[in-house]
Design an enzyme around this catalytic site. Structure first.
Site, PDB file in Angstrom:
ATOM      1  N   GLY A  24       0.634  -1.219   0.044  1.00  0.00           N
ATOM      2  CA  GLY A  24       0.073   0.026  -0.276  1.00  0.00           C
ATOM      3  C   GLY A  24       0.747   1.237  -0.157  1.00  0.00           C
ATOM      4  O   GLY A  24       0.168   2.347  -0.165  1.00  0.00           O
ATOM      5  N   PRO A  56       4.611  -5.321  -0.711  1.00  0.00           N
ATOM      6  CA  PRO A  56       4.639  -4.076  -1.651  1.00  0.00           C
ATOM      7  C   PRO A  56       4.660  -4.351  -3.344  1.00  0.00           C
ATOM      8  O   PRO A  56       5.312  -5.442  -3.558  1.00  0.00           O
ATOM      9  CB  PRO A  56       5.912  -3.242  -1.400  1.00  0.00           C
ATOM     10  CG  PRO A  56       7.003  -4.637  -0.791  1.00  0.00           C
ATOM     11  CD  PRO A  56       5.791  -5.531  -0.601  1.00  0.00           C
ATOM     12  N   GLY A  57       3.742  -3.413  -3.830  1.00  0.00           N
ATOM     13  CA  GLY A  57       3.902  -3.629  -5.239  1.00  0.00           C
ATOM     14  C   GLY A  57       4.168  -2.468  -5.839  1.00  0.00           C
ATOM     15  O   GLY A  57       5.272  -2.241  -6.427  1.00  0.00           O
ATOM     16  N   CYS A 105     -12.332   5.153 -29.534  1.00  0.00           N
ATOM     17  CA  CYS A 105     -13.601   5.923 -29.837  1.00  0.00           C
ATOM     18  C   CYS A 105     -14.516   6.082 -28.556  1.00  0.00           C
ATOM     19  O   CYS A 105     -15.480   5.823 -28.564  1.00  0.00           O
ATOM     20  CB  CYS A 105     -14.331   5.008 -30.684  1.00  0.00           C
ATOM     21  SG  CYS A 105     -13.512   4.623 -32.162  1.00  0.00           S
TER      22      CYS A 105
HETATM   23  N1  LLP Z   1      -1.534  -7.127  -0.817  1.00  0.00           N
HETATM   24  C1  LLP Z   1      -2.910  -6.949  -1.116  1.00  0.00           C
HETATM   25  C2  LLP Z   1      -3.639  -7.883  -0.722  1.00  0.00           C
HETATM   26  C3  LLP Z   1      -3.239  -6.100  -2.214  1.00  0.00           C
HETATM   27  O1  LLP Z   1      -4.592  -6.211  -2.436  1.00  0.00           O
HETATM   28  C4  LLP Z   1      -2.569  -5.177  -2.784  1.00  0.00           C
HETATM   29  C5  LLP Z   1      -2.948  -4.472  -3.974  1.00  0.00           C
HETATM   30  C6  LLP Z   1      -1.052  -5.273  -2.494  1.00  0.00           C
HETATM   31  C7  LLP Z   1      -0.697  -6.145  -1.535  1.00  0.00           C
HETATM   32  C8  LLP Z   1      -0.052  -4.142  -3.338  1.00  0.00           C
HETATM   33  O2  LLP Z   1      -0.220  -2.859  -2.946  1.00  0.00           O
HETATM   34  P1  LLP Z   1       0.373  -1.762  -3.566  1.00  0.00           P
HETATM   35  O3  LLP Z   1       1.642  -1.942  -2.590  1.00  0.00           O
HETATM   36  O4  LLP Z   1       0.644  -1.887  -5.001  1.00  0.00           O
HETATM   37  O5  LLP Z   1      -0.325  -0.562  -3.063  1.00  0.00           O
HETATM   38  N2  LLP Z   1      -4.893  -0.911  -9.926  1.00  0.00           N
HETATM   39  C9  LLP Z   1      -4.859   0.207  -8.926  1.00  0.00           C
HETATM   40  C10 LLP Z   1      -4.274  -0.323  -7.395  1.00  0.00           C
HETATM   41  C11 LLP Z   1      -4.907  -1.694  -7.055  1.00  0.00           C
HETATM   42  C12 LLP Z   1      -4.214  -2.578  -5.997  1.00  0.00           C
HETATM   43  C13 LLP Z   1      -4.874  -3.754  -5.579  1.00  0.00           C
HETATM   44  N3  LLP Z   1      -4.234  -4.460  -4.416  1.00  0.00           N
HETATM   45  C14 LLP Z   1      -4.211   1.422  -9.372  1.00  0.00           C
HETATM   46  O6  LLP Z   1      -3.748   1.249 -10.583  1.00  0.00           O
HETATM   47  O7  LLP Z   1      -3.939   2.342  -8.747  1.00  0.00           O
END
Ligand code: LLP
Length: 417
Positions: free
Chosen positions: A237, A272-273, A342
């Site tokens: 997050g 983390p993503g 479109c």
């Molecule tokens: N763990 C879980 C259980 C999650 O659902 C997520 C993201 C993460 C980790 C990783 O979160 P991060 O560190 O990336 O914030 N498509 C959206 C973001 C969707 C996130 C979904 N879950 C966007 O483009 O902003």
């Protein structure tokens, strides 16, 4: 800086000019920097070094196997949310015992697959899911995590908020002890971990601190109920800078983790993503037309909402810059940057100051490494966007552009009798 910067008036990814890649492989394409991926990962790891913590990269942010492998080679595990992501993580070399499976709708088949691969942990998110897992694990046994919903407002975009009581995720905190007891009573199931994830692109640590505190209190309560809780999954997050956000310093995040969970003696996991990949990638496109409309200027580019859906879906901001650096003093006028699809929603940005552009000029969308390529589609029968990974002065096409033949072969005519 060796990641994405201007040198000799041209945007580079590490030691390669973006224009050179664009000329060789065509546009649009995503371009990732190995140095950027590595630097982000190491910065996070170093910030958390004093704690017993495993980084499980959230594969959903960018699931290209070359990206996953870059992290796996640095020692990362993976957070996955589907059988497809599990296959990718395993194929990219993530050891099964470093894979965590999250998600509200894991199917019986996916749960069985996860058990058969002996992954580190399944984080259960509902009582019905627990029952299915209980049936599957009767004989072989499974140590599981349970994801709780702490009911905190993550203060982010509503579509990516996951920790409020009215979100679909996790077991509500008020019923957590009950569900842990229910799990323990099942033959084969042993709940040993509490998981939480309250949302994405968080720029304030307060909601995270509150969520982690709630989880820490729950761990204490569960232990007093007789559970052997040995780990906590803190989710992902952490936000990044797209425009002028001020994401928390990693060391401050590490302090929050220490402060809230430090005295529990639990093994910690983070997922983390975006933070690891978001600013490690750009989307490169070229101008098709610079069109003066009735009342607005439109820069029409060859990337579209099917390649990068974030602006259309979340009103997300991405910085957009010419690949050839704009000369100092050049006159700039406001333009809307749009794709060829479109519908009016195919608008990347409105009112951005840009120099005069001509057909064929390259533009780069910044901060496109997370939730970019993974969310792409073939809408309007456009070819799926390719991906390139740069390392020093080399680049590799890590997902090639399909041919129109391949696109057409995806469907078949019905063979009516
Ligand atoms: N763990 C879980 C259980 C999650 O659902 C997520 C993201 C993460 C980790 C990783 O979160 P991060 O560190 O990336 O914030 N498509 C959206 C973001 C969707 C996130 C979904 N879950 C966007 O483009 O902003």
């Amino acid at each position: 800086m060796t990641e994405f910067d201007y040198r000799g008036g041209e945007l580079h990814a590490e030691d390669i000019a973006i224009a050179e890649i664009a000329e060789q492989i065509g546009t649009p394409f995503y371009c990732y920097s190995t140095a950027a991926l590595t630097n982000r990962y190491n910065a996070f790891k170093d910030a958390l070094a004093s704690q017993d913590i495993t980084i499980c990269y959230a594969v959903k942010a960018n699931s290209n196997q070359a990206v996953i492998k870059t992290f796996a080679d640095l020692g990362a595990g993976a957070d996955i949310v589907s059988g497809g992501e599990m296959r990718r993580a395993l194929a990219a070399g993530v050891p099964a015992d470093r894979i965590i499976f999250s998600g509200v709708g894991k199917t019986r088949d996916e749960l069985a697959y996860a058990l058969s691969e002996n992954i580190h942990k399944i984080n259960v998110e509902s009582v019905p899911e627990l029952k299915v897992l209980g049936e599957l694990a009767v004989e072989r046994g499974a140590e599981i995590g349970i994801r709780v919903n702490p009911d905190v407002d993550a203060k982010t975009h509503e579509k990516i908020s996951t920790g409020k009581a009215d979100n679909k995720f996790g077991i509500d905190i008020g019923h957590a002890r009950e569900v842990f007891a229910q799990a323990r009573a099942m033959p084969g199931i042993k709940p040993v971990s509490v998981a939480v994830h309250i949302g994405s692109q968080l720029t304030d640590l307060t909601p995270l601190r509150n969520a982690y505190r709630t989880v820490a209190e729950l761990v204490t309560a569960l232990r007093s109920d007789g559970h052997e809780i040995d780990s906590i999954d803190l989710g992902g997050g952490l936000g990044i800078r797209y425009k002028d956000e001020t994401p928390p310093a990693l060391t401050d995040y590490a302090k929050v983790v220490q402060e809230t969970t430090g005295n529990l003696g639990c093994k910690l996991f983070v997922e983390p993503g975006r933070m690891l990949v978001g600013n490690a990638g750009i989307l490169v496109t070229q101008v098709i037309y610079d069109k003066q409309g009735q009342s607005r200027r439109f820069v029409i580019v060859d990337a579209a909402m099917n390649d990068l859906v974030r602006p259309a879906m979340y009103e997300a901001y991405h910085a957009i810059e010419p690949v050839q650096e704009t000369a100092a003093g050049a006159s700039l006028t406001d333009a809307d940057i749009v794709g060829p699809i479109c519908e009016t929603g195919d608008t990347f940005a409105r009112g951005r100051a840009l120099p005069a552009l001509k057909t064929g000029d390259f533009l780069a969308f910044r901060s496109a490494g997370a939730y970019g390529a993974v969310m792409s589609s073939t809408y309007n029968s456009r070819l799926l966007v390719p991906e390139v990974l740069v390392k020093g002065n080399e680049y590799a096409v890590v997902r090639r552009r399909p041919s129109y033949d391949e696109l057409l072969k995806q469907d078949q005519l019905a063979n009516w009798q």
